[in-house]
Scaffold this motif. Structure first.
Motif, PDB file in Angstrom:
ATOM      1  N   GLU A  58       0.849  -1.191   0.000  1.00 31.49           N
ATOM      2  CA  GLU A  58       0.000   0.000   0.000  1.00 31.49           C
ATOM      3  C   GLU A  58       0.886   1.243   0.000  1.00 31.49           C
ATOM      4  O   GLU A  58       1.816   1.341   0.789  1.00 31.49           O
ATOM      5  N   ILE A  59       0.582   2.178  -0.890  1.00 29.55           N
ATOM      6  CA  ILE A  59       1.265   3.470  -0.914  1.00 29.55           C
ATOM      7  C   ILE A  59       0.189   4.542  -1.010  1.00 29.55           C
ATOM      8  O   ILE A  59      -0.501   4.633  -2.034  1.00 29.55           O
ATOM      9  N   ASP A  60       0.022   5.285   0.067  1.00 28.59           N
ATOM     10  CA  ASP A  60      -0.983   6.357   0.096  1.00 28.59           C
ATOM     11  C   ASP A  60      -2.362   5.866  -0.337  1.00 28.59           C
ATOM     12  O   ASP A  60      -3.044   6.513  -1.136  1.00 28.59           O
ATOM     13  N   GLY A  61      -2.753   4.699   0.170  1.00 26.48           N
ATOM     14  CA  GLY A  61      -4.076   4.156  -0.124  1.00 26.48           C
ATOM     15  C   GLY A  61      -4.210   3.462  -1.457  1.00 26.48           C
ATOM     16  O   GLY A  61      -5.291   3.012  -1.825  1.00 26.48           O
ATOM     17  N   THR A  62      -3.124   3.371  -2.202  1.00 26.68           N
ATOM     18  CA  THR A  62      -3.144   2.716  -3.505  1.00 26.68           C
ATOM     19  C   THR A  62      -2.266   1.477  -3.446  1.00 26.68           C
ATOM     20  O   THR A  62      -1.180   1.502  -2.874  1.00 26.68           O
ATOM     21  N   LEU A  63      -2.736   0.414  -4.052  1.00 26.83           N
ATOM     22  CA  LEU A  63      -1.977  -0.830  -4.097  1.00 26.83           C
ATOM     23  C   LEU A  63      -0.973  -0.764  -5.238  1.00 26.83           C
ATOM     24  O   LEU A  63      -1.339  -0.449  -6.373  1.00 26.83           O
ATOM     25  N   ASP A  64       0.303  -1.046  -4.941  1.00 28.06           N
ATOM     26  CA  ASP A  64       1.356  -1.030  -5.953  1.00 28.06           C
ATOM     27  C   ASP A  64       2.045  -2.385  -5.950  1.00 28.06           C
ATOM     28  O   ASP A  64       2.158  -3.037  -4.915  1.00 28.06           O
ATOM     29  N   VAL A  65       2.489  -2.800  -7.115  1.00 30.13           N
ATOM     30  CA  VAL A  65       3.200  -4.070  -7.255  1.00 30.13           C
ATOM     31  C   VAL A  65       4.622  -3.787  -7.716  1.00 30.13           C
ATOM     32  O   VAL A  65       4.906  -2.745  -8.300  1.00 30.13           O
ATOM     33  N   GLY A  66       5.515  -4.747  -7.446  1.00 27.65           N
ATOM     34  CA  GLY A  66       6.901  -4.551  -7.836  1.00 27.65           C
ATOM     35  C   GLY A  66       7.654  -5.864  -7.850  1.00 27.65           C
ATOM     36  O   GLY A  66       7.078  -6.932  -7.709  1.00 27.65           O
ATOM     37  N   GLY A  67       8.946  -5.754  -8.038  1.00 29.39           N
ATOM     38  CA  GLY A  67       9.811  -6.919  -8.090  1.00 29.39           C
ATOM     39  C   GLY A  67      10.369  -7.129  -9.481  1.00 29.39           C
ATOM     40  O   GLY A  67      10.079  -6.377 -10.412  1.00 29.39           O
ATOM     41  N   PRO A  68      11.189  -8.162  -9.648  1.00 25.46           N
ATOM     42  CA  PRO A  68      11.896  -8.365 -10.915  1.00 25.46           C
ATOM     43  C   PRO A  68      11.002  -8.727 -12.099  1.00 25.46           C
ATOM     44  O   PRO A  68      11.425  -8.600 -13.242  1.00 25.46           O
ATOM     45  N   TRP A  69       9.778  -9.152 -11.858  1.00 23.75           N
ATOM     46  CA  TRP A  69       8.857  -9.504 -12.950  1.00 23.75           C
ATOM     47  C   TRP A  69       8.074  -8.294 -13.453  1.00 23.75           C
ATOM     48  O   TRP A  69       7.488  -8.338 -14.527  1.00 23.75           O
ATOM     49  N   VAL A  70       8.049  -7.243 -12.654  1.00 25.75           N
ATOM     50  CA  VAL A  70       7.184  -6.091 -12.908  1.00 25.75           C
ATOM     51  C   VAL A  70       7.985  -4.976 -13.574  1.00 25.75           C
ATOM     52  O   VAL A  70       9.089  -4.646 -13.145  1.00 25.75           O
ATOM     53  N   HIS A  71       7.391  -4.375 -14.590  1.00 22.65           N
ATOM     54  CA  HIS A  71       8.025  -3.287 -15.341  1.00 22.65           C
ATOM     55  C   HIS A  71       7.129  -2.055 -15.280  1.00 22.65           C
ATOM     56  O   HIS A  71       5.945  -2.158 -14.986  1.00 22.65           O
ATOM     57  N   GLY A  72       7.688  -0.906 -15.579  1.00 23.32           N
ATOM     58  CA  GLY A  72       6.911   0.329 -15.633  1.00 23.32           C
ATOM     59  C   GLY A  72       6.966   1.111 -14.336  1.00 23.32           C
ATOM     60  O   GLY A  72       7.455   0.648 -13.319  1.00 23.32           O
ATOM     61  N   ARG A  73       6.414   2.305 -14.408  1.00 22.80           N
ATOM     62  CA  ARG A  73       6.411   3.212 -13.260  1.00 22.80           C
ATOM     63  C   ARG A  73       5.145   3.007 -12.430  1.00 22.80           C
ATOM     64  O   ARG A  73       4.186   2.411 -12.913  1.00 22.80           O
ATOM     65  N   PRO A  74       5.131   3.492 -11.202  1.00 20.86           N
ATOM     66  CA  PRO A  74       3.922   3.377 -10.380  1.00 20.86           C
ATOM     67  C   PRO A  74       2.704   3.933 -11.120  1.00 20.86           C
ATOM     68  O   PRO A  74       2.783   4.971 -11.773  1.00 20.86           O
ATOM     69  N   GLY A  75       1.615   3.215 -11.036  1.00 22.82           N
ATOM     70  CA  GLY A  75       0.392   3.604 -11.726  1.00 22.82           C
ATOM     71  C   GLY A  75       0.312   3.090 -13.147  1.00 22.82           C
ATOM     72  O   GLY A  75      -0.735   3.204 -13.795  1.00 22.82           O
ATOM     73  N   ALA A  76       1.392   2.533 -13.658  1.00 23.25           N
ATOM     74  CA  ALA A  76       1.420   2.001 -15.024  1.00 23.25           C
ATOM     75  C   ALA A  76       2.267   0.727 -15.064  1.00 23.25           C
ATOM     76  O   ALA A  76       3.045   0.506 -15.987  1.00 23.25           O
ATOM     77  N   ARG A  77       2.124  -0.112 -14.067  1.00 23.87           N
ATOM     78  CA  ARG A  77       2.926  -1.337 -13.973  1.00 23.87           C
ATOM     79  C   ARG A  77       2.372  -2.403 -14.917  1.00 23.87           C
ATOM     80  O   ARG A  77       1.172  -2.458 -15.192  1.00 23.87           O
ATOM     81  N   PHE A  78       3.289  -3.296 -15.374  1.00 20.17           N
ATOM     82  CA  PHE A  78       2.882  -4.350 -16.287  1.00 20.17           C
ATOM     83  C   PHE A  78       3.862  -5.509 -16.257  1.00 20.17           C
ATOM     84  O   PHE A  78       4.961  -5.402 -15.711  1.00 20.17           O
TER      85      PHE A  78
END
Length: 147
Positions: A58-78
């Motif tokens: 959670e970042i400021d009430g928004t769910l964000d994903v990350g790690g080596p499989w994830v590409h893109g900037r926050p709000g536009a992950r893929f």
């Protein structure tokens, strides 16, 4: 968070010159982890499945994903599914498909984040022209569920 991508209708399974070229070119598809394409599956396989874990927070009430499989900037992950020819020199990528986290319904993304199941994306891997699917893949071309 656990993720599984189930691909069907691979382009090398179809009849025709395009499928023949994919088979002769030893074309494979895999999921991209950082700069490396892993878990490669031949373009003429009956199906393809990739399973892996990503971080979520959670970042400021928004769910964000990350790690080596994830590409893109926050709000536009893929995630990337990458196509390439397997040669003696390695994997020569020629096209990629983007699976956007913004296309995952919020309640499903949150359920997977909370550990209530695996986030599953199901898609066909052949486009309307009979070629390997590429570019951004949006619903209904991909269907998301939590299982």
């Amino acid at each position: 968070m656990r993720i599984r991508i189930d691909g069907n209708d691979l382009p090398g399974q179809r009849p025709g010159a395009e499928a023949d070229a994919l088979r002769l070119g030893n074309v494979h598809v895999g999921v991209q982890r950082k700069d490396e394409v892993v878990d490669q599956v031949p373009a003429d396989a009956a199906s393809a499945t990739w399973s892996f874990e990503v971080s979520s927070r959670e970042i400021d009430g928004t769910l964000d994903v990350g790690g080596p499989w994830v590409h893109g900037r926050p709000g536009a992950r893929f995630l990337y599914l990458s196509w390439g020819a397997v040669t003696q020199d390695g994997f020569a990528m020629f096209r990629r498909a983007k699976l956007m986290f913004t296309d995952v319904p919020t309640e499903q993304l949150r359920a997977a984040h909370e550990g209530n199941g695996t986030l599953v994306g199901r898609l066909g891997l052949t486009d309307a022209a009979g070629e390997p699917i590429c570019a951004r893949v949006h619903p209904p071309a991909i269907v998301w569920a939590v299982e």
